[in-house]
Scaffold this motif. Structure first.
Motif, mmCIF file in Angstrom:
data_model
loop_
_atom_site.group_PDB
_atom_site.id
_atom_site.type_symbol
_atom_site.label_atom_id
_atom_site.label_comp_id
_atom_site.label_asym_id
_atom_site.label_seq_id
_atom_site.Cartn_x
_atom_site.Cartn_y
_atom_site.Cartn_z
ATOM 1 N N SER A 102 68.657 -48.164 19.463
ATOM 2 C CA SER A 102 69.344 -46.887 19.216
ATOM 3 C C SER A 102 70.739 -46.951 19.830
ATOM 4 O O SER A 102 71.026 -47.803 20.686
ATOM 5 N N PRO A 154 72.120 -46.047 10.437
ATOM 6 C CA PRO A 154 71.318 -45.602 9.288
ATOM 7 C C PRO A 154 71.961 -44.459 8.507
ATOM 8 O O PRO A 154 71.765 -44.321 7.308
ATOM 9 N N GLN A 188 68.284 -50.613 14.525
ATOM 10 C CA GLN A 188 66.974 -50.956 13.964
ATOM 11 C C GLN A 188 66.605 -50.060 12.788
ATOM 12 O O GLN A 188 66.037 -50.512 11.795
ATOM 13 N N ASP A 189 66.957 -48.783 12.865
ATOM 14 C CA ASP A 189 66.636 -47.844 11.786
ATOM 15 C C ASP A 189 67.467 -48.095 10.531
ATOM 16 O O ASP A 189 67.180 -47.512 9.476
ATOM 17 N N SER A 190 68.489 -48.956 10.634
ATOM 18 C CA SER A 190 69.299 -49.272 9.457
ATOM 19 C C SER A 190 68.596 -50.258 8.528
ATOM 20 O O SER A 190 68.930 -50.331 7.337
#
Length: 222
Positions: free
Chosen positions: A128, A168, A207-209
């Motif tokens: 994050s 993201p 990571q969320d991308s």
């Protein structure tokens, strides 16, 4: 393909699986070059424009009669050989510099660029990236913790390697905090393109991308 997962402080907190069809593609320099040239050409704005003899104001009346004056014959004072006349073969705004490249080729070239970043250890995956305040000072502090973990990151008093932060979705606070940093660029994963990937030396990928990228580029997975 697995790679280390870092937190915002720069500590390794685990591993993350990178999709092989995006981050493990063999490099084809010709295709990458073609995709980059197409993007640069398609984003080019045609500004220069010179008026021809038909666009210049005036010149409707014949300057003098055809015969009997002893001077050369002329039909208009707006002829290209007259001062204030039209321009011969000058640049026009009707020029078209666009280059066609199909969607699969463009996406494949992007995957090649991302894969080369992975092989050169120029990608860092974060769990994050959050700022308490939209302040440049806080953003610089967080980025400094991350660049300290990059082995070949170069930084001097006047210049340092460029970084592309892939998120993201758009985060206004992060964009505002990094707006004044010449070496830092922020982009959402869905808008990732080969020009920005190649222009920036390092990529910091949230990571969320990853699921956003898989969804946006699922066409090339087939």
């Amino acid at each position: 393909m697995k790679t280390s997962l870092y937190n915002q402080v720069g500590e390794v907190v685990g591993e993350v699986q990178l999709p092989d069809w995006i981050f493990d593609v063999d490099l084809n320099k010709d295709l990458v070059h073609q995709a980059l040239r197409a993007q640069l050409a398609n984003s080019r704005q045609v500004i220069a424009h010179a008026k021809g003899r038909g666009e210049v104001r005036g010149g409707g009346k014949k300057p003098w009669r055809q015969k009997g004056t002893g001077r050369a014959r002329h039909a208009s004072i707006r002829s290209p050989i007259w001062k204030g006349g039209g321009v011969t073969f000058g640049p026009t705004s009707e020029r078209n510099f666009t280059k066609k490249i199909n969607k699969r080729m463009k996406q494949k070239a992007l995957f090649m660029a991302l894969s080369s970043k992975v092989k050169d250890n120029e990608i860092m995956v974060l769990d994050s990236f959050k700022l308490n305040e939209a302040k440049t000072k806080e953003a610089v502090s967080s980025i400094k913790n991350l660049t300290g973990k990059m082995k070949e990151y170069k930084q001097t008093k006047t210049k340092q390697d460029s970084i592309l932060l892939v998120m993201p979705a758009q985060d206004k606070s992060v964009i505002r905090a990094t707006n004044n940093l010449s070496f830092m660029n922020v982009m959402s994963a869905a808008n990732l393109n080969i020009k920005d990937v190649l222009k920036n030396k390092y990529l910091i990928l949230l990571q969320d991308s990853l699921p956003v990228m898989e969804q946006a580029y699922k066409l090339s997975a087939k």
